[in-house]
Design an enzyme around this catalytic site. Structure first.
Site, PDB file in Angstrom:
ATOM      1  N   PRO A   1      43.914-104.722  20.673  1.00  0.00           N
ATOM      2  CA  PRO A   1      45.051-103.932  20.189  1.00  0.00           C
ATOM      3  C   PRO A   1      45.280-104.099  18.684  1.00  0.00           C
ATOM      4  O   PRO A   1      45.580-103.124  17.990  1.00  0.00           O
ATOM      5  CB  PRO A   1      46.222-104.467  21.011  1.00  0.00           C
ATOM      6  CG  PRO A   1      45.592-104.903  22.293  1.00  0.00           C
ATOM      7  CD  PRO A   1      44.266-105.494  21.879  1.00  0.00           C
ATOM      8  N   TYR A   2      45.136-105.324  18.176  1.00  0.00           N
ATOM      9  CA  TYR A   2      45.287-105.528  16.728  1.00  0.00           C
ATOM     10  C   TYR A   2      44.315-104.639  15.961  1.00  0.00           C
ATOM     11  O   TYR A   2      44.704-103.909  15.037  1.00  0.00           O
ATOM     12  CB  TYR A   2      45.047-106.992  16.353  1.00  0.00           C
ATOM     13  CG  TYR A   2      44.669-107.147  14.896  1.00  0.00           C
ATOM     14  CD1 TYR A   2      45.617-106.930  13.898  1.00  0.00           C
ATOM     15  CD2 TYR A   2      43.356-107.458  14.516  1.00  0.00           C
ATOM     16  CE1 TYR A   2      45.270-107.025  12.555  1.00  0.00           C
ATOM     17  CE2 TYR A   2      43.013-107.558  13.188  1.00  0.00           C
ATOM     18  CZ  TYR A   2      43.965-107.343  12.211  1.00  0.00           C
ATOM     19  OH  TYR A   2      43.621-107.423  10.886  1.00  0.00           O
ATOM     20  N   ALA A   3      43.043-104.699  16.323  1.00  0.00           N
ATOM     21  CA  ALA A   3      42.029-103.911  15.608  1.00  0.00           C
ATOM     22  C   ALA A   3      42.301-102.421  15.741  1.00  0.00           C
ATOM     23  O   ALA A   3      42.130-101.653  14.785  1.00  0.00           O
ATOM     24  CB  ALA A   3      40.638-104.258  16.132  1.00  0.00           C
TER      25      ALA A   3
END
Length: 331
Positions: free
Chosen positions: A140-142
């Site tokens: 999710p961060y990426a």
């Protein structure tokens, strides 16, 4: 020249601010201090608040009408945390970034340098990548970083903003003058965990040993944070020559061009410390991938930038920062 640095009290943003000061550029810092540190803003212009706060952004531009560009470093960045809290990550990294751009446009600012990430690449096999390599963010961060890049590119295509996305590989080290560095005492990245294990006399877990790399461990491109900061200064200086009406958005990789596996990082670490670090093989963490390193020379061609610090210098800088951090940051 005056530049607004969103997230300027964090690791990257505060180091960029230091580099700006050294080059005669005045940094104005906007930071919520949720993850950033007030200590990193000592003697600098600080506005405490959120990038989505339109009235605050309006006040900053009213009080500093000479702001000519914005460096956007404000984001949540911990991969395992993003897996556990994707809603929080999309809200903080994407939703608030869209609000921020809306506020910037209202104040007549169309120069944005965005802190992106090499984690957006399809990094399944540890191969080198350039700016045209396939994307395939695995956490999710990426995905928040990839989404922001796409969102900013659409806004730029509508002639509403010019955006330079700097895709960081893996920053290590600290400001050589030891003004700022990594604020976390227990960071989640490989070198931070390595230092923690060495301090505690425990084995460092090598998370993932079956990746398609030369020794089976993940591969990364470790770039000194001061080199990253220098690239930002170059991007500020050359912004108008890089981004035009015909090309209003662009991405540039910021890495050394040399891949380092986790086992090789351990070996480099042991070149710097007196007592060797013990290791133990372990399962991959959620969201981890084989990794990648840059093969691009776009940064050298367009920014005139090449990294000046070696891997061992970055490791040594990280170790030298620890007692400074413990004295500067009391909690």
């Amino acid at each position: 020249m005056t530049v607004l640095i969103a997230g300027g009290a964090g690791y990257i943003g505060s180091t960029v601010a230091s580099a700006c000061l050294d080059e005669g550029i005045t940094p104005v810092i906007l930071d919520s201090l949720v993850r950033g540190r007030r200590e990193f803003t000592d003697g600098r212009i600080l506005y405490e608040g959120d990038i989505s706060d339109g009235s605050l952004v309006d006040r900053i531009f009213s009080e500093h009408p000479d702001i000519s560009a914005v460096v956007h470093c404000a984001a949540l960045i911990v991969v395992p945390e993003s897996v556990e809290d994707p809603i929080g990550y999309y809200e903080a990294n994407v939703g608030k970034s869209l609000d921020f751009v809306r506020h910037l446009r209202r104040n007549g600012c169309d120069r944005l340098i965005f802190s992106s990430s090499a984690s957006i690449y399809q990094a399944d096999d540890g191969s080198p990548v350039d700016e045209d390599s396939p994307l395939g963010p695995q956490s999710p961060y990426a995905r928040t970083k990839a989404t922001c890049e796409e969102m900013f590119a659409d806004i730029a295509a509508a002639r509403q903003m010019r955006v330079l996305s700097l895709r960081y590989f893996n920053p290590i080290g600290a400001d050589p003058k030891m003004r700022t560095g990594l604020q976390l005492k227990r960071p989640s990245h490989a070198l931070g965990k390595m230092i923690q294990a060495h301090q505690e006399g425990t084995a460092f877990p090598i998370t993932g040993t079956n990746y398609p790399t030369r020794d089976g461990t993940g591969i990364r491109d470790y770039v000194h944070v001061w080199d990253l900061a220098a690239a930002h200064v170059a991007a500020i200086d050359r912004f108008d020559s890089l981004l035009t009406e015909s090309e209003p958005s662009m991405a540039i990789n910021l890495g050394t061009g040399s891949g380092t596996t986790v086992r090789e990082l351990c070996a480099a670490f042991n070149q710097v410390v007196d007592t060797p670090l013990a290791t133990a093989d372990a399962e991959p963490r959620p969201g981890d991938v084989a990794g990648a390193y840059t093969k691009s020379d776009r940064a050298q061609k367009l920014l005139g930038w090449t990294p000046a610090f070696s891997l061992t210098e970055g490791i040594r800088s990280s170790l030298d920062w620890i007692p400074v951090r413990d004295e500067l940051l009391k909690d």
